[in-house]
Design a protein around this motif. Sequence first.
Motif, PDB file in Angstrom:
ATOM      1  N   ARG A  49       0.720  -1.363  -0.005  1.00 38.38           N
ATOM      2  CA  ARG A  49      -0.090  -0.063   0.067  1.00 38.38           C
ATOM      3  C   ARG A  49       0.909   1.251   0.230  1.00 38.38           C
ATOM      4  O   ARG A  49       2.192   1.212   0.549  1.00 38.38           O
ATOM      5  CB  ARG A  49      -0.829   0.089   1.206  1.00 38.38           C
ATOM      6  N   ALA A  81       0.303   5.006   1.352  1.00 40.34           N
ATOM      7  CA  ALA A  81      -0.716   5.494   2.365  1.00 40.34           C
ATOM      8  C   ALA A  81      -0.431   7.047   2.672  1.00 40.34           C
ATOM      9  O   ALA A  81       0.087   7.482   3.833  1.00 40.34           O
ATOM     10  CB  ALA A  81      -0.613   4.567   3.657  1.00 40.34           C
ATOM     11  N   PRO A  82      -0.529   7.873   1.740  1.00 42.67           N
ATOM     12  CA  PRO A  82      -0.157   9.159   2.149  1.00 42.67           C
ATOM     13  C   PRO A  82      -1.143  10.004   3.112  1.00 42.67           C
ATOM     14  O   PRO A  82      -2.346   9.604   3.027  1.00 42.67           O
ATOM     15  CB  PRO A  82      -0.105   9.975   0.719  1.00 42.67           C
ATOM     16  N   SER A  83      -0.691  11.078   3.708  1.00 38.30           N
ATOM     17  CA  SER A  83      -1.581  11.977   4.326  1.00 38.30           C
ATOM     18  C   SER A  83      -1.965  13.017   3.467  1.00 38.30           C
ATOM     19  O   SER A  83      -0.721  13.974   3.230  1.00 38.30           O
ATOM     20  CB  SER A  83      -0.798  12.387   5.688  1.00 38.30           C
ATOM     21  N   GLU A 102      -4.577   8.754   4.448  1.00 39.98           N
ATOM     22  CA  GLU A 102      -4.844   8.672   5.820  1.00 39.98           C
ATOM     23  C   GLU A 102      -4.968  10.235   6.241  1.00 39.98           C
ATOM     24  O   GLU A 102      -4.063  10.985   6.462  1.00 39.98           O
ATOM     25  CB  GLU A 102      -3.193   8.377   6.326  1.00 39.98           C
ATOM     26  N   TYR A 141      -2.166   7.970  14.230  1.00 37.29           N
ATOM     27  CA  TYR A 141      -1.393   7.318  13.032  1.00 37.29           C
ATOM     28  C   TYR A 141      -0.989   5.942  13.413  1.00 37.29           C
ATOM     29  O   TYR A 141      -1.692   5.050  12.818  1.00 37.29           O
ATOM     30  CB  TYR A 141      -0.192   7.969  12.459  1.00 37.29           C
ATOM     31  N   VAL A 196      -3.067   3.116  11.223  1.00 45.23           N
ATOM     32  CA  VAL A 196      -2.231   2.019  10.437  1.00 45.23           C
ATOM     33  C   VAL A 196      -2.257   0.681  10.699  1.00 45.23           C
ATOM     34  O   VAL A 196      -2.477  -0.230   9.730  1.00 45.23           O
ATOM     35  CB  VAL A 196      -0.649   2.763  10.355  1.00 45.23           C
ATOM     36  N   ARG A 207       7.942   1.650   3.112  1.00 49.56           N
ATOM     37  CA  ARG A 207       7.817   3.068   3.594  1.00 49.56           C
ATOM     38  C   ARG A 207       9.193   3.656   3.927  1.00 49.56           C
ATOM     39  O   ARG A 207      10.251   3.005   3.912  1.00 49.56           O
ATOM     40  CB  ARG A 207       6.884   3.153   4.722  1.00 49.56           C
ATOM     41  N   HIS A 221       9.889   6.272   9.491  1.00 48.00           N
ATOM     42  CA  HIS A 221       8.811   5.488  10.224  1.00 48.00           C
ATOM     43  C   HIS A 221       9.383   4.320  11.124  1.00 48.00           C
ATOM     44  O   HIS A 221       8.641   3.626  11.740  1.00 48.00           O
ATOM     45  CB  HIS A 221       7.498   5.022   9.098  1.00 48.00           C
TER      46      HIS A 221
END
Length: 252
Positions: free
Chosen positions: A8, A10-12, A44, A195, A199, A213, A217
């Motif tokens: 995936r 998963a941008p904010s 996100e 988050y 997540v 990612r 993170h």
Amino acid sequence: MTEQVRVRFAPSPTGSLHLGNVRTALYNWLYARHTQGVLILRIEDTDKERSSEAHCEELMEIMTWLGLKWDEGPRVGGPYAPYKQSERTDLYEAHLERLKAKNLVYPCYCTEEELELERKRQLGRGHMPKYGGKCKNLTPEDRQKLEAEGKTPVLRFIVPPGEITVQDEVRGEVVFPDDQIGDFVLTRSDKSPTYNFTVVVDDALMKVTHVIRGEDHLSNTPKQILLYKALGYLPPKFAHLSIIKGPDGRSE
Ligand code: GLU
């Protein structure tokens, strides 16, 4: 039969996509195409203040323009819809109830100022800052009193003792010693989930097999592994990519 790869991006949607985001999207897309797997696009957007629909539309336009087509997500749908976190609140609430039922959660009434003071003290002593657990042992009466004063708590997850090892596909074994991770926040004082919590719920429910990612993170990963365990889910594989930096040494 080997399990189908599910990755995936998963941008904010809190700003325009930067180069680092695009590279993360590209690596996930490449891995999905290489393995005949599935690329999920998940938005996100639990940070209501900073997220916007305009940024969300813009990032999908950019991905489309780059040819990074996603197989599940907004616009295309999929078996684990919805793919925007702001539309998945009931799922986070249900998972929070599971953690509460296992007594793995407590309310914390510490103010930002108190937490900042604690952080400074720890740094001053040369320690890694982490929450010391002040509110963990409050009695029901203490809690009632604080709530009568109008205090709205955050909810923290109780981190069990013991070191945590992350088996990273890029970096190998990364060990986080026992005392590095304090009880962390699952929901903010306005009850919105953080988050690290969303997540895990989403990656588990969307059956993500590989989390690829940025290495910014990496320090979140042990917390996420603890949540997988607490919720009875099997963690995915993790691959943390180095960060792209500009000539000034700051991340792009
Ligand atoms: N929304 C997070 C970010 O944009 C995603 C991190 C992750 O891939 O777990 O940094």
